[in-house]
Design an enzyme around this catalytic site. Structure first.
Site, PDB file in Angstrom:
ATOM      1  N   GLY A   1       9.118 -56.798  77.759  1.00  0.00           N
ATOM      2  CA  GLY A   1       8.398 -57.297  76.589  1.00  0.00           C
ATOM      3  C   GLY A   1       7.290 -56.336  76.188  1.00  0.00           C
ATOM      4  O   GLY A   1       7.332 -55.149  76.537  1.00  0.00           O
ATOM      5  N   ASP A   2       6.260 -56.872  75.526  1.00  0.00           N
ATOM      6  CA  ASP A   2       5.222 -55.984  74.969  1.00  0.00           C
ATOM      7  C   ASP A   2       4.487 -55.181  76.043  1.00  0.00           C
ATOM      8  O   ASP A   2       4.220 -53.990  75.858  1.00  0.00           O
ATOM      9  CB  ASP A   2       4.247 -56.778  74.083  1.00  0.00           C
ATOM     10  N   GLY A   3       4.191 -55.807  77.189  1.00  0.00           N
ATOM     11  CA  GLY A   3       3.477 -55.094  78.252  1.00  0.00           C
ATOM     12  C   GLY A   3       4.316 -53.939  78.796  1.00  0.00           C
ATOM     13  O   GLY A   3       3.874 -52.780  78.837  1.00  0.00           O
ATOM     14  N   THR A   4       5.538 -54.251  79.180  1.00  0.00           N
ATOM     15  CA  THR A   4       6.433 -53.247  79.778  1.00  0.00           C
ATOM     16  C   THR A   4       6.727 -52.117  78.795  1.00  0.00           C
ATOM     17  O   THR A   4       6.716 -50.939  79.170  1.00  0.00           O
ATOM     18  CB  THR A   4       7.764 -53.934  80.184  1.00  0.00           C
TER      19      THR A   4
ATOM     20  N   ASP B   1       9.516 -65.313  74.761  1.00  0.00           N
ATOM     21  CA  ASP B   1       8.499 -65.596  73.739  1.00  0.00           C
ATOM     22  C   ASP B   1       8.915 -65.155  72.330  1.00  0.00           C
ATOM     23  O   ASP B   1       8.326 -65.605  71.353  1.00  0.00           O
ATOM     24  CB  ASP B   1       7.172 -64.906  74.096  1.00  0.00           C
TER      25      ASP B   1
ATOM     26  N   MET C   1       6.099 -72.860  77.062  1.00  0.00           N
ATOM     27  CA  MET C   1       5.590 -71.481  77.121  1.00  0.00           C
ATOM     28  C   MET C   1       5.814 -70.777  75.782  1.00  0.00           C
ATOM     29  O   MET C   1       6.435 -71.329  74.885  1.00  0.00           O
ATOM     30  CB  MET C   1       6.313 -70.712  78.225  1.00  0.00           C
TER      31      MET C   1
ATOM     32  N   HIS D   1       7.897 -72.637  83.724  1.00  0.00           N
ATOM     33  CA  HIS D   1       8.857 -71.586  84.086  1.00  0.00           C
ATOM     34  C   HIS D   1      10.312 -72.037  84.027  1.00  0.00           C
ATOM     35  O   HIS D   1      11.204 -71.196  84.172  1.00  0.00           O
ATOM     36  CB  HIS D   1       8.519 -71.043  85.479  1.00  0.00           C
TER      37      HIS D   1
ATOM     38  N   ARG E   1      12.416 -70.021  81.854  1.00  0.00           N
ATOM     39  CA  ARG E   1      12.783 -68.641  82.211  1.00  0.00           C
ATOM     40  C   ARG E   1      13.940 -68.576  83.200  1.00  0.00           C
ATOM     41  O   ARG E   1      14.421 -67.484  83.530  1.00  0.00           O
ATOM     42  CB  ARG E   1      11.565 -67.920  82.809  1.00  0.00           C
TER      43      ARG E   1
HETATM   44  O1  F6P Z   1       5.943 -63.805  78.654  1.00  0.00           O
HETATM   45  C1  F6P Z   1       6.694 -64.762  79.303  1.00  0.00           C
HETATM   46  C2  F6P Z   1       5.821 -65.887  79.820  1.00  0.00           C
HETATM   47  O2  F6P Z   1       6.675 -66.834  80.408  1.00  0.00           O
HETATM   48  C3  F6P Z   1       4.908 -66.543  78.785  1.00  0.00           C
HETATM   49  O3  F6P Z   1       5.582 -67.437  77.950  1.00  0.00           O
HETATM   50  C4  F6P Z   1       3.890 -67.182  79.680  1.00  0.00           C
HETATM   51  O4  F6P Z   1       2.675 -67.328  78.991  1.00  0.00           O
HETATM   52  C5  F6P Z   1       3.751 -66.226  80.828  1.00  0.00           C
HETATM   53  O5  F6P Z   1       4.923 -65.429  80.814  1.00  0.00           O
HETATM   54  C6  F6P Z   1       3.615 -66.872  82.196  1.00  0.00           C
HETATM   55  O6  F6P Z   1       3.353 -65.908  83.144  1.00  0.00           O
HETATM   56  P1  F6P Z   1       3.501 -66.098  84.719  1.00  0.00           P
HETATM   57  O7  F6P Z   1       4.954 -65.915  85.055  1.00  0.00           O
HETATM   58  O8  F6P Z   1       2.648 -65.025  85.296  1.00  0.00           O
HETATM   59  O9  F6P Z   1       3.026 -67.477  85.051  1.00  0.00           O
END
Ligand code: F6P
Length: 363
Positions: free
Chosen positions: A117-120, A142, A184, A287, A290
């Site tokens: 994503g944006d960070g990577t 996201d 999220m 989570h 995800r």
């Molecule tokens: O960027 C993906 C994400 O799941 C966001 O939606 C959420 O804010 C964040 O990562 C949660 O991060 P972590 O896995 O560190 O709890």
């Protein structure tokens, strides 16, 4: 004898359904069609700093299309330019980019494919400027990456979130309660907006539209007056009241983006019970969005993105990401991607459509 061309794959940031499908697509095409060697970097940028990687053979990437997570591991905190090192209780940040760059150079790769994503991809862009040939593949539930209409992972998250809202609907109706579903999405409202519409949320709260609690209260009371004895509130974790701020769940000190959001759903729930007196429950899906297997849409998108990334390596399109514009894959400069996040525009057709049906956005 000429050495076979070699590429490496890295997965960074939060995991999501479809990462393995991209790894598979890149590696299978590279091995089958190009006869390249493929290296998998372990645990995102931790792997480049600490020289952790392994060869990916055809069999290593076979049978992973439907598998959630990432077979390579990932990290939301590793950043070679600001690498967190613990000294007892203290945390120090070191610029280990030179080490990372040397390690990558030692691999003698033609390209580092960064799935993130944006960070990577922001870090990938810095590596590119520092002389590393990189290509990005847009990943995140996201859907907040600039330069692409959609990221893989979003559709899967949407489908899980919608199923969650559907399940909440029946219990809300049976118990005549207000049910709040917090989702999220970081600082963007894509997941909440789309699943809120798909799941028929009565109120949808997203970061892009700061809410007024009085308007939410009025909507809930009005539904009650009309004989609707339950309501569904879909709230993005990044939603905030007008003039107020987001709810922070935790600070991850090691991370370059340390704020983790979460908890707005509970605050709203308490407020609703206190002010309107209607029984309310909150569910934070967190989570769950995800995890698990990618949807067919994400499997297809991941496969298209991964194979296109290999074409881009062949064409030496380094410093670019595979983006999606309409139904077409395009090359997007990582410079563009690194500029910030893509939030939901206030005139988005989905907001207009939902408003037309009577959905309240708290404004
Ligand atoms: O960027 C993906 C994400 O799941 C966001 O939606 C959420 O804010 C964040 O990562 C949660 O991060 P972590 O896995 O560190 O709890």
């Amino acid at each position: 004898m000429k050495r076979r061309k070699r590429i490496a794959i890295l997965t960074g940031g939060g995991d999501c359904p479809g990462i393995n499908a991209v790894i598979r697509a890149v590696a299978k095409k590279a091995i089958n069609e190009k006869d390249w060697e493929v290296i998998g970097i372990e645990d995102g940028y931790h792997g480049v700093v600490n020289n952790r990687h392994r060869i990916l053979k055809y069999d290593d990437v076979s049978g992973i299309l439907t598998l959630g997570g990432t077979i390579l591991g990932t990290s939301k905190i590793a950043n070679p330019y600001r690498y967190a090192v613990k000294r007892g209780d203290r945390l120090e940040f070191q610029d280990l980019s030179r080490v990372a760059i040397q390690n990558i150079k030692k691999l003698e790769i033609t390209c580092l494919v960064c799935i993130g994503g944006d960070g990577t991809l922001g870090i990938a862009y810095r590596l590119f400027k520092d002389g590393i040939p990189v290509i990005g593949v847009p990943k995140t539930i996201d859907n907040d990456l600039k330069g692409t209409d959609i990221t893989f992972g979003f559709d899967s998250a949407l489908s899980i979130a919608t199923e969650g809202i559907d399940r909440i609907h029946t219990t809300a109706e049976s118990h005549h309660r207000i049910m709040i579903v917090e989702l999220m999405g970081h600082r963007a409202g894509w997941v909440a907006l789309y699943s809120g519409v798909a799941g028929g949320g009565d109120i949808i709260l997203i970061p892009e539209i700061p809410y007024d609690f009085n308007i939410i209260a009025e909507k809930l009371k009005e539904r009650n007056r009309k004989g609707k004895r339950f309501s569904i509130v879909v709230v993005a974790e990044g939603a905030k009241p007008k003039g107020g701020d987001v709810v922070i769940q935790r600070i991850v000190r090691e991370s370059s983006d340390p704020i983790r959001l979460g908890g707005i759903g509970f605050i709203l729930g308490e407020q609703i019970e206190k002010v309107i007196g209607l029984e309310t429950r909150t569910v934070i899906m967190g989570h769950l969005l995800r995890g698990g297997s990618p949807t067919p849409f994400d499997r297809i998108l991941a496969t298209r993105l991964g194979t296109k990334a290999v074409d881009m390596i062949e064409d030496k399109k380094f410093g670019y990401m595979v983006g999606v514009k309409g139904n077409t894959l395009v090359n997007v400069s990582l410079k563009e991607v690194a500029k910030g996040i893509k939030t939901v525009p206030l005139n988005h057709p989905m907001i207009k459509a939902a408003r037309a049906l009577g959905t309240c956005f708290g404004d």
